[in-house]
Design an enzyme around this catalytic site. Structure first.
Site, mmCIF file in Angstrom:
data_model
loop_
_atom_site.group_PDB
_atom_site.id
_atom_site.type_symbol
_atom_site.label_atom_id
_atom_site.label_comp_id
_atom_site.label_asym_id
_atom_site.label_seq_id
_atom_site.Cartn_x
_atom_site.Cartn_y
_atom_site.Cartn_z
ATOM 1 N N ASP A 309 0.866 -1.175 0.000
ATOM 2 C CA ASP A 309 0.000 0.000 0.000
ATOM 3 C C ASP A 309 0.911 1.236 0.000
ATOM 4 O O ASP A 309 2.145 1.133 0.027
ATOM 5 C CB ASP A 309 -0.985 -0.043 1.184
ATOM 6 C CG ASP A 309 -2.194 0.868 0.943
ATOM 7 O OD1 ASP A 309 -2.164 1.678 -0.008
ATOM 8 O OD2 ASP A 309 -3.168 0.787 1.718
ATOM 9 N N GLU A 521 -10.253 7.256 4.471
ATOM 10 C CA GLU A 521 -9.040 6.941 5.226
ATOM 11 C C GLU A 521 -8.891 7.818 6.481
ATOM 12 O O GLU A 521 -9.884 8.169 7.091
ATOM 13 C CB GLU A 521 -7.810 7.013 4.313
ATOM 14 C CG GLU A 521 -7.943 6.063 3.116
ATOM 15 C CD GLU A 521 -6.761 6.093 2.172
ATOM 16 O OE1 GLU A 521 -5.652 6.438 2.580
ATOM 17 O OE2 GLU A 521 -6.958 5.750 0.994
#
Ligand code: BGC
Ligand code: BGC
Length: 767
Positions: A309, A521
């Site tokens: 990621d 997020e």
């Protein structure tokens, strides 16, 4: 629109064609064929080029910062990326969505440069198309996974992924960082809306359908994209609820709840996987050989591309502090099993990787393993045949019917939580006051990954995307509908109780659109699960008028409602219903559509009590402080997993098993009748749960092991059959094996339940 029909061969590219001419000119790539082509290509590559293939940078790395406005790629930076470092992959957009045409130009610029290198290797472009194509102007956005899980419709999930794949590929992009397979067991987590809810069985089934919808049977097809299972594993259950923070998950729970959707998705054929940024029990997943190599590759047999990621390799050094230097961070991730690093802002990963090989700390053969996987994926996607946007694929962008799919999905997802005194459906002639922070805010309907990363830029939404206010006005007209509210979610006037009271007089009913603005997020971090006080106060004021109050929740995760859950006349959970969500909500409120969604999670009643439905039975035990009495009602959510009302009455009866004893690998047939005893047609999701009555580890109260959505006209009834095998009765035991222990089980559908016995063989012998 100008699209390259056939790409021209550069000098370097021609060289490659000559060395492997028959392979390149062969028709659709076959597996053996691809292996040979990859081997040939690998033989021509330097260590630097291999490290480059394993490097992914973000598009912004290439921007010419002196140009304001349009996306401008700096030719020097592009050359550096593709010639000097030979990067294998690029991702993301700038700060906004691009038109199909702009995307094609970006892809063309990149691939033209990539093909100048020797050997010429096309770039694989990756994007987050999470609930539709996030970053292409004019794309259709569907409900987020949390709403899709409420539909319990694998078929719809499949269809939506199919549309998303087509619109992504039409944009010239062939890799989608989706589906999210993290199991939503912690509602504080800001990415809860991206999950299919708290149940791993449901996440596995729906996630697998998404993968099939993305990948089809052939990545070379112009309707397909490579999928990316994410974020492997345990990302969704951080101890403090904050994004990318430590999780503490016992192995037995990891195997029971978090790994199964990934195992199912590997079996469904997903080509790539992205790693959890955080840590489990102190170990960063990006450095975990156990999780990446032993379990994912070894036990699950995954042979696709493992991508990191965002910035997560270097973060082994900068954040996790398990690597003393950035170079050591690279070594640890490669050692663990990583194939590609989403670096994404520089070339440090490639530089360190090369130096590690030069110093003998990583073998070139290890690089070959990863590069082989990356090149294989590029071949399978047809990038070596045509790296540009494909003209036939472009025709699949923005078809009218996609919007109908979005509407259907929203209709099936919206979940009616309360309907006291059957206040809903509303009479068409009712005068309605529509208010609340989400009433004109389109971000709240969409959530994260909606034309922008955060989804919170109201200006980025297409003009024809209706807000809830728009949808009410369109449905009932401005002589019946009064709207109070401005687009900015957090504006004080949206929660002004006095203003509301002044308008309430003339209304027969008050609709309040409450919940959360869009976030993605870490910006969506939460310290407190309560619905903000100002919103609860607004609802209390509305309720105090004595008029029926209908609360519409637009929220990515369940926010605790307190008294208003008991006092509102009706409550609808709309999740993040997407482009056509506002219309679906009004159709349900007015009864044009009968609601049918059911909760994919346990909606908490208290901030201090987050208990998933499939808790171990010991969690049922409560010792009441007054009198010390023991009760068995420890699962006390506001609304349980699977809850959802309808405007008609469904009756489930006649639960039968075809045998009392299930033996070994036999199948147990479970049948049940579902009838629509009410006056409206509707859909009912019939769910089957099993309970293991005694086991070597405290068993789950019950587990979902079958579901089916049926449409029934008034008076109609239907028999449904489920097939259960030993596998459905299994659990993860103390030695981390999935086992089915002989003994008594209960199967339940609706309020009907029957017990049966499972034995390994007819003598009742234990294997
Ligand atoms: C997210 C991923 C996403 C990636 C690329 C990360 O911050 O965690 O889900 O795919 O960025 O945008
Ligand atoms: C996100 C990306 C986003 C970037 C912006 C990352 O954490 O995953 O998708 O574009 O942050 O800085």
């Amino acid at each position: 629109m100008k699209v390259a029909n056939k790409w021209t061969l550069s000098g370097a590219w021609r060289g490659l064609v000559i060395s492997s001419v028959t392979l390149l000119l062969a028709g659709p790539a076959m597996a053996d064929d691809i292996d040979d082509r990859v081997t040939a290509l690998l033989a021509d590559m330097t260590v630097e080029q291999k490290a480059g293939q394993m490097t992914q940078v973000t598009l912004a790395t290439l921007f010419d910062r002196s140009v304001k406005g349009p996306i401008a790629i700096d030719p020097e930076k592009l050359r550096e990326a593709l010639q000097t470092y030979g990067v294998g992959s690029i991702l993301n957009t700038g700060s906004r969505s691009l038109t199909v045409k702009e995307w094609h130009a970006v892809i063309k610029t990149i691939q033209d440069e990539a093909l100048q290198a020797e050997p010429a290797i096309p770039v694989i472009y990756g994007i987050d198309a999470i609930h539709g194509v996030t970053y292409t102007v004019g794309s259709t956005l569907f409900p987020h996974n949390i709403g899709m899980a409420a539909t319990r419709s694998p078929e719809l999930v499949h269809r939506i992924a199919g549309v998303t794949a087509m619109e992504t590929r039409a944009s010239g992009i062939r890799w989608n960082f989706d589906p999210v397979l993290d199991v939503g067991r912690n509602p504080l987590w800001s990415r809860f809306e991206e999950t299919f809810g708290e149940d791993s069985y449901l996440a596995g089934i729906l996630g697998s359908q998404a993968i099939r919808g993305y990948e089809k049977d052939d990545l070379g097809d112009i309707t397909a994209v490579a999928s990316c299972m994410k974020h492997y594993v345990g990302y969704s259950d951080p101890a403090n609820g904050k994004d990318r923070t430590p999780a503490y998950i016992p192995d037995v729970e990891l195997w029971e709840h978090h790994l199964p959707p990934f195992e199912a998705a590997v079996a469904a054929g997903s080509s790539t996987i992205m790693i959890n940024s955080a840590s489990i029990n102190g170990e960063p997943v990006h450095g975990s050989k156990k999780l990446l190599s032993d379990i994912l590759r070894g036990r699950f047999g995954f042979d696709g591309v493992i991508v990191s990621d965002w910035e997560d390799v270097i973060r082994l050094h900068t954040r996790h502090k398990v690597a003393e230097t950035p170079r050591e961070a690279v070594r640890q991730s490669i050692e663990a099993g990583l194939d590609m690093s989403m670096v994404p802002n520089d070339y440090s990963f490639a530089i360190h990787l090369v130096s590690l090989v030069r110093d003998g700390l990583i073998s070139e053969a290890r690089l070959d393993e990863s590069v082989r996987r990356i090149l294989r994926l590029k071949f399978e996607l047809g990038l070596f045949d045509n790296p540009y946007a494909e003209p036939e694929a472009v025709e699949n962008f923005g078809r009218l019917e996609y919007s109908d799919v979005a509407l259907e999905a929203a209709r099936q997802s919206v979940t009616l939580l309360e309907n006291r005194g059957e206040v809903l459906p509303l009479d068409a002639t009712a005068r309605v006051l529509v208010a609340g922070p989400a009433v004109r805010n389109r971000g709240a309907l969409h959530g994260s990954w909606s034309y922008t990363w955060q989804g919170s830029n109201e200006a980025a939404y297409p003009d024809d995307t209706a807000s809830l206010a728009d949808a009410f006005l369109a449905r009932s007209g401005d002589d019946r509908v009064t709207v109070m509210g401005v687009p900015e979610f957090g504006a004080p006037e949206n929660v002004d109780s006095e203003a509301l009271l002044a308008l309430a007089d003339k209304a027969d009913a008050i609709v309040l659109a409450l919940g959360e603005p869009a976030y993605a997020e870490s910006p969506g971090a939460l310290d407190d699960l309560w619905l903000p006080e100002a919103q609860r106060d607004l609802a209390e004021a509305a309720i105090a008028t004595g008029k029926p109050v209908i609360i519409v929740l637009l929220e990515g995760r369940p926010r605790v409602l307190g008294d208003i859950a008991d006092d509102a006349a009706a409550i609808l959970q709309a999740y993040r219903p997407g482009s056509r969500g506002a219309q679906a909500i009004t159709e349900i409120i007015y009864g044009d559509v009968n609601p049918s969604g059911i909760l994919p999670y346990s909606y908490p009643q208290y901030t201090g009590d987050i208990t998933p439905y499939n808790r171990r039975v010991l969690a049922n035990v409560q010792r009441l402080s007054v009198g010390g009495k023991i009760t068995y009602d420890g699962y006390k959510p506001q609304w349980p997993f699977g809850h959802g009302l309808s405007y008609t009455d469904f009756v489930i009866s006649d639960l039968r098993l075809d045998k009392d004893v299930l033996v070994g690998n036999d199948t147990l047939q479970v049948s049940v009748t579902v009838a629509n005893d009410g006056k409206r047609a509707g859909d009912k999701v019939v769910e089957l749960y099993i309970s293991d009555l005694y086991a070597s580890l405290t068993p789950s109260h019950h587990k979902l092991r079958g579901f089916e959505r049926v449409s029934l006209a008034p008076g109609e009834k239907r028999a449904i059959t489920f097939a259960l095998t030993a596998d459905d009765l299994s659990f993860v035991d103390a030695s981390l094996q999935r086992v089915t222990e002989p003994g008594r089980f209960r199967v339940a559908v609706g309020s009907e339940a029957i017990e049966f016995e499972y034995v390994n063989n007819l003598d009742g012998e234990v294997r």
